[in-house]
Design an enzyme around this catalytic site. Structure first.
Site, short mmCIF file in Angstrom:
data_model
loop_
_atom_site.label_atom_id
_atom_site.label_comp_id
_atom_site.label_asym_id
_atom_site.label_seq_id
_atom_site.Cartn_x
_atom_site.Cartn_y
_atom_site.Cartn_z
N LEU A 101 -33.29 -30.56 30.37
CA LEU A 101 -33.35 -29.70 31.75
C LEU A 101 -32.45 -30.00 32.62
CD1 LEU A 101 -35.04 -27.70 33.43
CD2 LEU A 101 -36.46 -29.46 34.17
N CYS A 102 -31.88 -31.50 33.15
CA CYS A 102 -31.10 -31.66 34.04
C CYS A 102 -29.51 -31.20 33.48
CB CYS A 102 -31.02 -33.36 33.99
SG CYS A 102 -32.42 -34.08 34.43
N SER A 103 -29.25 -31.18 32.36
CA SER A 103 -28.03 -30.70 31.87
C SER A 103 -27.75 -29.15 31.59
CB SER A 103 -27.51 -31.46 30.60
OG SER A 103 -27.15 -32.67 30.78
#
Length: 160
Positions: free
Chosen positions: A48-50
């Site tokens: 999700l972060c990337s």
């Protein structure tokens, strides 16, 4: 206790990857006299972060600047080498400043640490975003559970 709107950002030393290598940077220097959007993620290179969180801020960086934001900052409980590699991988350039909170000192000082030991990740940061002016929190969006609404770029842009 978690930081809240109206509180001052705690004074903590983070680490920035530079061309010369890791360099300490104080939150006092990051926030002093500036309007800053800071978002924290549980880990660099995580799906999700990337896939959404960091790319959303990079994509909308010019719109943040147009609304008076001096700096977009991303903090994660990773080392500076990982944060530097993530910035290159995500083609961040000068759109955001990625800072390492290697020992989770900042996450703990903010009262927003996360125990990721059940996933083999140790101490981490909760997913959140804030708007600060001269080091004072003006808006804070902390994700509840596995949600992704309060801290995404579009939500913070709308809060400006």
């Amino acid at each position: 206790m978690s930081i809240k709107v109206g509180d001052k950002i705690p004074s903590v030393t983070l680490t920035q990857m530079t061309a010369e290598g890791p360099k300490p940077i104080s939150t006092d220097d990051v926030f002093a006299g500036k309007k800053v959007v800071l978002f924290a993620v549980p880990g660099a290179f995580t799906p999700l972060c990337s896939g959404q969180h960091l790319p959303g801020y990079v994509k909308l960086a010019d719109q943040f600047k147009a609304k008076g934001v001096d700096q977009i900052v991303c903090v994660s409980v990773n080392d500076a080498f990982v944060m530097g590699a993530w910035a290159k991988d995500q083609q961040v350039g000068d759109k955001a400043l990625l800072l390492a909170d290697g020992n989770a000192d900042f996450a703990k000082a903010m009262g927003l640490e996360l125990d990721g030991s059940g996933f083999g990740m140790g101490a981490r940061s909760q997913r959140y975003a804030l708007i600060a002016e001269n080091g004072v929190v003006k808006h804070l969006g902390v994700e509840e559970g596995r949600t992704f609404e309060a801290s995404k770029a579009e939500t913070i842009l709308a809060a400006l």
